[in-house]
Scaffold this motif. Sequence first.
Motif, mmCIF file in Angstrom:
data_model
loop_
_atom_site.group_PDB
_atom_site.id
_atom_site.type_symbol
_atom_site.label_atom_id
_atom_site.label_comp_id
_atom_site.label_asym_id
_atom_site.label_seq_id
_atom_site.Cartn_x
_atom_site.Cartn_y
_atom_site.Cartn_z
ATOM 1 N N THR A 56 -12.256 9.427 2.210
ATOM 2 C CA THR A 56 -11.316 8.245 1.796
ATOM 3 C C THR A 56 -10.312 8.255 0.608
ATOM 4 O O THR A 56 -9.248 7.758 1.025
ATOM 5 C CB THR A 56 -12.453 7.043 1.827
ATOM 6 N N ALA A 60 -6.237 8.364 0.931
ATOM 7 C CA ALA A 60 -5.462 7.227 0.207
ATOM 8 C C ALA A 60 -4.507 7.846 -0.856
ATOM 9 O O ALA A 60 -3.433 7.107 -1.016
ATOM 10 C CB ALA A 60 -6.421 6.340 -0.661
ATOM 11 N N ILE A 68 -6.704 2.170 -3.604
ATOM 12 C CA ILE A 68 -7.628 2.329 -2.805
ATOM 13 C C ILE A 68 -8.721 3.351 -3.229
ATOM 14 O O ILE A 68 -9.695 3.298 -3.070
ATOM 15 C CB ILE A 68 -7.095 2.336 -1.286
ATOM 16 N N ASN A 72 -12.388 2.387 -4.203
ATOM 17 C CA ASN A 72 -13.415 2.896 -3.570
ATOM 18 C C ASN A 72 -14.521 3.475 -4.378
ATOM 19 O O ASN A 72 -15.730 3.177 -3.895
ATOM 20 C CB ASN A 72 -12.882 4.153 -2.434
ATOM 21 N N SER A 197 -13.916 5.175 7.494
ATOM 22 C CA SER A 197 -12.896 4.766 6.593
ATOM 23 C C SER A 197 -11.615 4.399 7.090
ATOM 24 O O SER A 197 -10.949 3.501 6.625
ATOM 25 C CB SER A 197 -13.333 5.881 5.400
ATOM 26 N N ASP A 201 -9.831 0.768 7.008
ATOM 27 C CA ASP A 201 -8.620 0.719 6.328
ATOM 28 C C ASP A 201 -7.540 -0.042 7.293
ATOM 29 O O ASP A 201 -6.755 -0.901 6.907
ATOM 30 C CB ASP A 201 -7.996 2.043 5.779
ATOM 31 N N GLN A 205 -5.740 -3.600 6.972
ATOM 32 C CA GLN A 205 -4.297 -3.674 7.062
ATOM 33 C C GLN A 205 -3.604 -4.927 7.654
ATOM 34 O O GLN A 205 -2.887 -5.399 7.570
ATOM 35 C CB GLN A 205 -3.611 -2.371 7.069
ATOM 36 N N SER A 211 -4.999 -4.029 -1.379
ATOM 37 C CA SER A 211 -5.455 -2.436 -1.364
ATOM 38 C C SER A 211 -6.699 -2.519 -2.228
ATOM 39 O O SER A 211 -7.774 -1.836 -1.961
ATOM 40 C CB SER A 211 -4.443 -1.586 -1.917
ATOM 41 N N GLY A 215 -10.308 -1.318 -0.926
ATOM 42 C CA GLY A 215 -11.199 -0.264 -1.278
ATOM 43 C C GLY A 215 -12.368 -0.504 -2.097
ATOM 44 O O GLY A 215 -13.478 0.050 -1.610
ATOM 45 N N ILE A 219 -13.979 -1.082 2.566
ATOM 46 C CA ILE A 219 -14.197 0.777 2.692
ATOM 47 C C ILE A 219 -15.263 0.940 1.822
ATOM 48 O O ILE A 219 -16.162 1.756 2.271
ATOM 49 C CB ILE A 219 -13.005 1.275 2.119
#
Length: 330
Positions: A56, A60, A68, A72, A197, A201, A205, A211, A215, A219
């Motif tokens: 992930t 990103a 992110i 994360n 992931s 995401d 979005q 973001s 994250g 995520i």
Amino acid sequence: MFMIYILFIAAAIITVITAVKLSTYADVIGERTKLGGMMAGVLLLAGATSLPEVTTSITAIVVNNPDIAVSNVFGSNLFNLFILAAVDLVYRRKRILQAADSSHLSTAVLSIVMTASMAAVMVFPIGFSVLGIGVEMLLLAFLYAGGMIVISRAGSNLTPLSADEPEPQHNAISLRHAKRGFAVAAVIILAAGSALSVTGDLIAQATGISSSFVGAFLIAGATSLPELVTVIVAIQLANHSMALGNILGSNVFNMLILIIIDAVYRGGPVLSIVSPAVLAAAAGVLILNAVVIGAVMMVNRKKPAAVYSLPSMLVILVYFLSSYAIFSFS
């Protein structure tokens, strides 16, 4: 949009089923080698169940979203400690934290040191790199290497299980089979976790969430599903030491992902350009780690059963407060 939800659910189911196998194979390897439950959790499970976070974060960076990528990492560590507290409450009669010893404390302390160091760099950026990697990342690698030496030495001095605690048996699974099965399960976790992931995401979005919060919350929670399942399975196998080692070890291993992120990102030291929400996530990890260490020390000092669950309740409370802070700073 409906298809994205279907793919997300399918990836989650595959991740859960594979994580069950991963935990079983790691338990067999821990039994039949010199690793033991604690090191099997810290090394094998922690590394394998952190693969979705690796994928992930790299993805990103490729799409030029460092917020992110970094959030994360800290969000996953935050969620992992939430998992430990929640499972401890659900299985409070088993007193999971009583399985902790000096090796687990060493892992938790290492996590605090590594997190605090990176949080300090966010506040006071160094801005100096060697071969494209920030000096702070070299420090992170040094801390990890030194910490693993200390933890491995502590793990070698563990006392065996007491006579009244059931020891898991897997006579039907050979060590060779366990090693192969572990490798295959790790690859599947990597693929399913990546799909989890990516679809998570896309869902985020579509909702317009920032973001950093995506994250650190959505995520991070999705990629931590393997940790949740493997901890529950480890407890069912009566291997509480591996359950603790998996969570604490995953948090330490996740910090190494920052080195990969910094090496892949070409816009300068990555920690110097992330949003304040990431720092809020790091602060939350520090607080939760401190509470867990205090809880372990309290249990080891034979505190009354009436206060056993209080630290886990505090961890859950701080987790939600931290999530709110992350959302506010986003």
